[in-house]
Design an enzyme around this catalytic site. Structure first.
Site, PDB file in Angstrom:
ATOM      1  CD1 TRP A 183      64.519  31.689  92.574  1.00 20.48           C
ATOM      2  CD2 TRP A 183      64.789  32.939  90.737  1.00 20.48           C
ATOM      3  NE1 TRP A 183      65.843  32.033  92.488  1.00 20.48           N
ATOM      4  CE2 TRP A 183      66.046  32.802  91.373  1.00 20.48           C
ATOM      5  CE3 TRP A 183      64.718  33.701  89.564  1.00 20.48           C
ATOM      6  CZ2 TRP A 183      67.204  33.380  90.879  1.00 20.48           C
ATOM      7  CZ3 TRP A 183      65.882  34.275  89.062  1.00 20.48           C
ATOM      8  CH2 TRP A 183      67.106  34.113  89.718  1.00 20.48           C
ATOM      9  CG  ASN A 184      66.064  30.040  86.864  1.00 21.46           C
ATOM     10  OD1 ASN A 184      65.418  29.173  87.432  1.00 21.46           O
ATOM     11  ND2 ASN A 184      67.098  29.753  86.098  1.00 21.46           N
ATOM     12  CB  SER A 259      71.916  25.607  94.477  1.00 18.89           C
ATOM     13  OG  SER A 259      71.482  24.931  95.640  1.00 18.89           O
ATOM     14  CD  GLU A 280      68.968  21.668  83.735  1.00 14.48           C
ATOM     15  OE1 GLU A 280      68.776  22.897  83.650  1.00 14.48           O
ATOM     16  OE2 GLU A 280      68.570  20.850  82.884  1.00 14.48           O
ATOM     17  CB  CYS A 314      71.161  26.303  85.158  1.00 11.74           C
ATOM     18  SG  CYS A 314      69.941  25.567  84.051  1.00 11.74           S
TER      19      CYS A 314
END
Length: 543
Positions: A183-184, A259, A280, A314
């Site tokens: 979502w980020n 994650s 990633e 991230c």
């Protein structure tokens, strides 16, 4: 530092959006059109369909209109439709594929205000950080549309018998690629990986994050308008532990961003099927400020690297190591620059930072900070929520005195929190930067770029930025981007960012005579003759 004074001098909130957060141009009819792109098998699954997915707008926790949720059967159906479309797409000349992607590039820039609104509505991020996604995806589209032919060009190699064996390696599409995005960065991570997969001749099944499905659906409609065949890019939505594994089970390659814990599960599932995966994953990224650094520039760059997208990135910086001789001066610059950031919620560029994306994310950030403070760390600025602006706002926070027994020391916070540490020597700084199991991104600030480059070669990270926080490497589309260790495997961007979506196929043509002895030739004489030829090639230094 006077924390109480900091709390009373918080910058005023930016103008508020409409009461329900929805952009004014988003109608129910338009939402229905986008939701129609979600693949659902309508041959008997409807009675058993799961409840629709409803996300909450981070600005005010009002519901975003729901989207249909998919089942594992829907994913299988989506992959089947994509596989059928891919056969024709693979035969489509690359020049035609590239024209569609370049047309998408132009449409994206032309209509960017729409997708900026959607990204802000679904993720809460500041508009400038939403715009960075548009700029990055446009750059990816342009780069791969222009460079795919070079990245995937057939390569001639020497055959077993020079002159008699003609060999070349060609790249062929994997088939159906699965992309599971977070979502980020719903546009950059959701679409930036799709474009090279499509240009390489694949079909794609995307698992949209439930928090940001509308952004991906809007983009899917735009790509179709640009000329992409309707069934080539399939989108599914639903509960991650249900839909994600179904995607991994149905495709020929999976690209996952998320994650570390979930990434391990994706890798294990893909490995059981002997299909490839790129991952990633998380990071606890370090930044080193050397004694000779430009202190003001380093402080300003650290603020951007640590707090962009409210720290929900991230590659953002969470650990800052500062030479002890400049520590106090740098700390003061950093605190002032951090306090100047404007928190707000508006469909314009007046706010520097938005809220965290969800109550869960807010609770995780608060837990890290509260744990550190309870165990003796100090908040130089921030460390508190801002309900006067919105329910999920948290002030950008700088911690000092973080120790190994604190959760914020080694675990990824994924929020607007960084910790400051002094160091005495470059070797000590490198040892500190290499602590832990992550290896995604790092940063070094120094006026001696030669020495900083030497140090960069000793840091365990997929990319190291010198005199920049993170953007220089991430924005260099021709260079690979990814991590090592618990930060993942594989790369996006560059040659590997598209070759990973292909298989290498060797085509060998044997001329004049077969390999091996002829029917009338004794095997012993063939072996002796070949041994002589091998010795001659060695003496001639033929590779």
């Amino acid at each position: 530092m006077n924390t109480e004074q900091d709390q009373t001098e918080a910058p005023p909130p930016a103008p508020s959006p409409a009461a329900d957060s929805r952009p004014s141009w988003v109608s129910d009819d338009l939402l229905d059109q986008w939701r129609a792109w979600i693949h659902r098998d309508r041959t008997g699954q409807e009675p058993h369909a799961p409840e629709p997915v409803t996300a909450l707008a981070p600005w005010d926790l009002t519901p975003i209109p729901p989207v249909p949720a998919c089942t594992p059967e829907d994913v299988v159906s989506a992959a089947t439709a994509a596989r059928t479309a891919q056969r024709e797409w693979a035969r489509t000349p690359l020049a035609r594929r590239a024209r569609s992607v370049l047309a998408f590039h132009d449409l994206l820039l032309e209509r960017q205000d729409q997708v900026l609104d959607l990204i802000q509505w679904e993720t809460g991020k500041a508009r400038y950080h939403a715009w960075q996604e548009v700029a990055q995806v446009a750059a990816i589209a342009r780069h791969y549309a222009r460079r795919t032919a070079r990245y995937l060009t057939p390569r001639r190699v020497r055959g077993m018998v020079p002159g008699l064996t003609k060999v070349k390696e060609v790249r062929v599409p994997k088939g159906v690629v699965g992309i599971i995005s977070p979502w980020n960065y719903p546009l950059y991570l959701g679409v930036g990986d799709v474009l090279p997969a499509l240009l390489a001749g694949n079909a794609v099944v995307s698992k949209a994050d439930s928090q940001a499905a509308l952004t991906l659906l809007w983009t899917r409609a735009l790509l179709h308008e640009a000329g992409l065949p309707a069934d080539l890019w399939q989108i599914v939505v639903g509960d991650g532990p249900v839909v994600g594994p179904a995607v991994t089970d149905a495709v020929d390659f999976v690209c996952f961003t998320g994650s570390t814990a979930t990434g391990r599960g994706v890798a294990e599932r893909a490995a059981r099927r002997l299909v490839g995966a790129s991952l990633e994953l998380g990071g606890k990224n370090p930044l080193i400020v050397r004694e000779d650094a430009d202190i003001a520039a380093a402080a300003a760059g650290t603020v951007v690297a640590a707090f962009a997208n409210t720290g929900q990135m991230c590659i953002h910086i969470e650990r800052v190591y500062v030479h002890e001789k400049i520590y106090d001066t740098f700390r003061d610059h950093l605190v002032r620059a951090t306090r100047a950031l404007r928190l707000g919620r508006s469909y314009d560029y007046t706010a520097d930072l938005g809220p965290l994306v969800s109550p869960v994310q807010l609770a995780a950030v608060r837990a890290h900070v509260d744990d550190a403070l309870a165990k003796g760390a100090k908040a130089l600025t921030g460390g508190r929520t801002r309900p006067d602006i919105g329910p999920l706002f948290y002030e950008p926070t700088i911690l000092e005195g973080v120790t190994a027994d604190m959760d914020a020391c080694a675990s990824e916070t994924f929020g607007p929190v960084l910790a400051l540490y002094p160091y005495a020597t470059d070797d000590e700084a490198l040892d500190l930067a290499n602590q832990g199991t992550y290896g995604l991104s790092a940063s070094i600030w120094s006026t001696d770029t030669r020495e900083a480059t030497r140090m960069a070669g000793l840091i365990r990270a997929g990319s190291v930025n010198i005199n920049d926080g993170a953007a220089a490497a991430a924005g260099s589309i021709e260079a690979g981007m990814g991590g090592t260790g618990d930060s993942g495997l594989g790369r996006r961007h560059g040659a590997e960012g598209i070759r990973k979506y292909t298989e290498s196929r060797t085509i060998a043509v044997q001329r004049l005579m077969p390999l091996g002895p002829s029917p009338r030739q004794p095997v012993e004489s063939f072996v002796a003759r070949t041994n002589s030829q091998l010795s001659l090639l060695r003496r001639l230094r033929v590779r």
